[in-house]
Motif scaffolding. Structure first.
Motif, PDB file in Angstrom:
ATOM      1  N   LYS A  54      12.874 -37.061  -8.787  1.00  0.00           N
ATOM      2  CA  LYS A  54      12.304 -36.062  -7.879  1.00  0.00           C
ATOM      3  C   LYS A  54      11.015 -36.620  -7.287  1.00  0.00           C
ATOM      4  O   LYS A  54      10.397 -37.541  -7.822  1.00  0.00           O
ATOM      5  CB  LYS A  54      12.047 -34.757  -8.627  1.00  0.00           C
ATOM      6  N   GLU A  55      10.584 -36.008  -6.188  1.00  0.00           N
ATOM      7  CA  GLU A  55       9.415 -36.519  -5.472  1.00  0.00           C
ATOM      8  C   GLU A  55       8.177 -36.569  -6.358  1.00  0.00           C
ATOM      9  O   GLU A  55       7.417 -37.544  -6.340  1.00  0.00           O
ATOM     10  CB  GLU A  55       9.129 -35.656  -4.234  1.00  0.00           C
ATOM     11  N   ILE A  56       7.958 -35.529  -7.148  1.00  0.00           N
ATOM     12  CA  ILE A  56       6.756 -35.491  -7.977  1.00  0.00           C
ATOM     13  C   ILE A  56       6.783 -36.586  -9.033  1.00  0.00           C
ATOM     14  O   ILE A  56       5.744 -37.153  -9.401  1.00  0.00           O
ATOM     15  CB  ILE A  56       6.590 -34.094  -8.618  1.00  0.00           C
TER      16      ILE A  56
ATOM     17  N   PRO B  17       5.849 -26.683  -6.457  1.00  0.00           N
ATOM     18  CA  PRO B  17       6.429 -25.359  -6.708  1.00  0.00           C
ATOM     19  C   PRO B  17       7.308 -25.349  -7.947  1.00  0.00           C
ATOM     20  O   PRO B  17       7.613 -26.396  -8.533  1.00  0.00           O
ATOM     21  CB  PRO B  17       7.257 -25.103  -5.444  1.00  0.00           C
ATOM     22  N   GLU B  18       7.712 -24.174  -8.335  1.00  0.00           N
ATOM     23  CA  GLU B  18       8.659 -24.014  -9.435  1.00  0.00           C
ATOM     24  C   GLU B  18       9.935 -24.779  -9.120  1.00  0.00           C
ATOM     25  O   GLU B  18      10.460 -24.700  -8.009  1.00  0.00           O
ATOM     26  CB  GLU B  18       8.957 -22.519  -9.622  1.00  0.00           C
ATOM     27  N   GLY B  19      10.433 -25.547 -10.072  1.00  0.00           N
ATOM     28  CA  GLY B  19      11.649 -26.322  -9.849  1.00  0.00           C
ATOM     29  C   GLY B  19      11.417 -27.701  -9.287  1.00  0.00           C
ATOM     30  O   GLY B  19      12.378 -28.427  -9.012  1.00  0.00           O
ATOM     31  N   ALA B  20      10.149 -28.097  -9.109  1.00  0.00           N
ATOM     32  CA  ALA B  20       9.855 -29.418  -8.531  1.00  0.00           C
ATOM     33  C   ALA B  20      10.018 -30.548  -9.539  1.00  0.00           C
ATOM     34  O   ALA B  20      10.011 -31.719  -9.164  1.00  0.00           O
ATOM     35  CB  ALA B  20       8.430 -29.434  -7.967  1.00  0.00           C
ATOM     36  N   GLY B  21      10.145 -30.215 -10.843  1.00  0.00           N
ATOM     37  CA  GLY B  21      10.329 -31.243 -11.859  1.00  0.00           C
ATOM     38  C   GLY B  21       9.061 -31.577 -12.628  1.00  0.00           C
ATOM     39  O   GLY B  21       8.967 -32.653 -13.228  1.00  0.00           O
TER      40      GLY B  21
ATOM     41  N   VAL C 111      -0.360 -24.167  -7.632  1.00  0.00           N
ATOM     42  CA  VAL C 111      -1.362 -24.123  -6.567  1.00  0.00           C
ATOM     43  C   VAL C 111      -2.668 -24.691  -7.095  1.00  0.00           C
ATOM     44  O   VAL C 111      -2.928 -24.703  -8.300  1.00  0.00           O
ATOM     45  CB  VAL C 111      -1.602 -22.691  -6.035  1.00  0.00           C
ATOM     46  N   MET C 112      -3.501 -25.130  -6.164  1.00  0.00           N
ATOM     47  CA  MET C 112      -4.840 -25.600  -6.510  1.00  0.00           C
ATOM     48  C   MET C 112      -5.834 -24.678  -5.829  1.00  0.00           C
ATOM     49  O   MET C 112      -5.738 -24.418  -4.632  1.00  0.00           O
ATOM     50  CB  MET C 112      -5.023 -27.040  -6.011  1.00  0.00           C
ATOM     51  N   HIS C 113      -6.797 -24.156  -6.601  1.00  0.00           N
ATOM     52  CA  HIS C 113      -7.805 -23.294  -5.995  1.00  0.00           C
ATOM     53  C   HIS C 113      -9.143 -23.485  -6.698  1.00  0.00           C
ATOM     54  O   HIS C 113      -9.254 -24.234  -7.681  1.00  0.00           O
ATOM     55  CB  HIS C 113      -7.367 -21.826  -5.999  1.00  0.00           C
TER      56      HIS C 113
ATOM     57  N   ILE D   7      -1.849 -35.117  -6.328  1.00  0.00           N
ATOM     58  CA  ILE D   7      -0.511 -35.336  -5.774  1.00  0.00           C
ATOM     59  C   ILE D   7       0.091 -33.975  -5.460  1.00  0.00           C
ATOM     60  O   ILE D   7       0.224 -33.121  -6.344  1.00  0.00           O
ATOM     61  CB  ILE D   7       0.382 -36.101  -6.769  1.00  0.00           C
ATOM     62  N   GLU D   8       0.440 -33.746  -4.212  1.00  0.00           N
ATOM     63  CA  GLU D   8       1.015 -32.473  -3.782  1.00  0.00           C
ATOM     64  C   GLU D   8       2.416 -32.696  -3.238  1.00  0.00           C
ATOM     65  O   GLU D   8       2.638 -33.584  -2.407  1.00  0.00           O
ATOM     66  CB  GLU D   8       0.161 -31.828  -2.699  1.00  0.00           C
ATOM     67  N   VAL D   9       3.346 -31.884  -3.694  1.00  0.00           N
ATOM     68  CA  VAL D   9       4.704 -31.923  -3.147  1.00  0.00           C
ATOM     69  C   VAL D   9       5.100 -30.512  -2.760  1.00  0.00           C
ATOM     70  O   VAL D   9       4.611 -29.530  -3.327  1.00  0.00           O
ATOM     71  CB  VAL D   9       5.722 -32.500  -4.159  1.00  0.00           C
TER      72      VAL D   9
END
Length: 434
Positions: free
Chosen positions: A26-28, A47-51, A184-186, A203-205
């Protein structure tokens, strides 16, 4: 796509992943694994499911290649008992090295038994922060040999107020690699992890799904807290020419009553509550009656009281609070055949952003972010104000380090719309409903 071989996993891990049917990374995983193996601190946003879970389980097994050490070498913090069990199951699925001992810690098991398990020796600990801290304070959790600390669902743990045990555990470790995984990042999350992370790689996907749903036009206002939400709603509703007929959704009837009294200091004669709590409160028991009344401009509705109705004659809806059930929100904003256009405006604090991301996944598109008006009063807590005034030289340097550690927002998150003083923005293009 990146092939599994390019992750440079060990032969046993590569073999088990292939057996499980994972041929591509996966991308992440593709973007973070080499950095993790190289020893860098990582903040992975997806997001949820990104691995994310599989990524840090693989990374941990790459770092912990043998077992039977007296003290754990990896500490993984997750928000709930269910997540502890999920991560333990993932380790069981991927770990072929039976010498590696993994212990799960949460409040549903006896602390005495958990302390005994840890003191008997283990290599990886998966724990809820509050219970891990309690065990640590009883001298049951030895953090002297921790090499890797993972914080998963970090935004959720901030929402649950787990910053103190996380920071205490992090401070108990002399030096280790830190991996943070979050949807999320905040700012609140940045503040928590800046105490122990130095120059992490961000790292953001994104994974918005393949199917994009046609929705009503939407705007998202990101605000720091409830009081600023109230200030923003007050400011926007001052323009009665644009916002001539409005429904505002909140989560409870009590909030609806409170909001009606707070808007315009309770002096507005055109603001009403749907099915008010008290018989002497101004309100409507029927939405159609609200539509038909020319002197009624704003109707405040508790999500629990109304899930679906005909939007005809209502040009604007506000989600002052996101409903507990995502489906309730989706029913309102997904465009139906022959339905009239409605502008859906959502207010979200940092703690509500994870739910916003899940909504974006469901509809296959990002919500357009609106710029906060220049004349909006941003509320800050007394504690935050005091801490800003009392920054020492060392603390100022720490703050500089923190800011340097995080990258600028992606273009997809840039603010693109404005509704400020003297400017109607995209909203002014709405057709008026007579």
């Amino acid at each position: 796509m990146v092939s599994l071989e390019q992750l440079k996993l060990s032969k046993p891990l590569n073999s088990v992943m292939t057996e499980l049917g994972y041929l591509n990374a996966k991308e992440i995983q593709a973007r973070s694994m080499s950095r993790i193996i190289g020893g860098q601190d990582i903040i992975a946003v997806g997001p949820e499911g990104a691995g994310k879970t599989t990524t840090y389980v693989l990374a941990t097994l790459m770092r912990i290649k043998y077992g039977f050490e007296e003290a754990p070498r990896a500490l993984i913090l997750v928000p709930t008992k269910e997540k502890v069990e999920e991560v333990m199951a993932q380790f069981e699925l991927l770990n072929r090295n039976q010498t590696i001992r993994i212990v799960g810690i949460h409040a549903d098991n006896s602390m005495e038994n958990q302390v005994n398990e840890l003191t008997d020796g283990c290599d990886i600990v998966v724990a809820v922060p509050s219970r891990a801290r309690a065990v640590y304070l009883k001298l049951g959790l030895n953090t002297n040999k921790i090499q890797l600390m993972v914080i998963d669902d970090a935004a959720e743990m901030v929402k649950q107020g787990m910053q103190l045990p996380i920071n205490e555990l992090a401070n108990s470790i002399q030096k280790c690699q830190h991996l943070v995984f979050t949807e999320v990042m905040h700012e609140k999350l940045e503040k928590m992890i800046s105490a122990f992370m130095r120059f992490p790689t961000l790292i953001e996907v994104e994974d918005l799904g393949e199917n994009q749903v046609e929705t009503q036009p939407q705007l998202l206002y990101q605000v720091p807290n409830f009081r600023t939400k109230l200030n923003l709603l007050n400011l926007l509703l001052k323009d009665s020419e644009v916002f001539d007929k409005v429904v505002v959704f909140v989560n409870t009837r009590l909030t609806a009553q409170t909001l009606a009294k707070d808007l315009f200091d309770g002096k507005a004669s055109d603001i009403f509550v749907y099915k008010p709590l008290f018989f002497d409160e101004a309100g409507f028991d029927d939405v159609e009656a609200f539509k038909a009344e020319p002197n009624a401009r704003v109707l405040i509705v508790a999500n629990e009281m109304l899930s679906d109705f005909d939007w005809k004659g209502i040009p604007f809806i506000f989600h002052f609070e996101l409903p507990a059930q995502r489906e309730t929100y989706l029913q309102r904003i997904i465009k139906q055949q022959d339905s009239e256009e409605v502008m859906a405006i959502t207010f979200a604090t940092d703690l509500e952003l994870p739910e916003v991301r899940k909504i974006e996944q469901s509809i296959g598109q990002k919500l357009e972010i609106a710029e906060l008006p220049d004349d909006l009063l941003i509320e800050e807590t007394t504690k935050e104000n005091a801490s800003k005034k009392q920054l020492s030289k060392e603390e100022a340097e720490e703050e500089a380090f923190r800011k340097a550690a995080f990258h600028e927002k992606k273009k997809s998150n840039a603010k693109t719309s404005n509704f400020g003083a003297g400017e109607k923005a995209v909203m002014s293009k709405k057709k008026k409903h007579g």
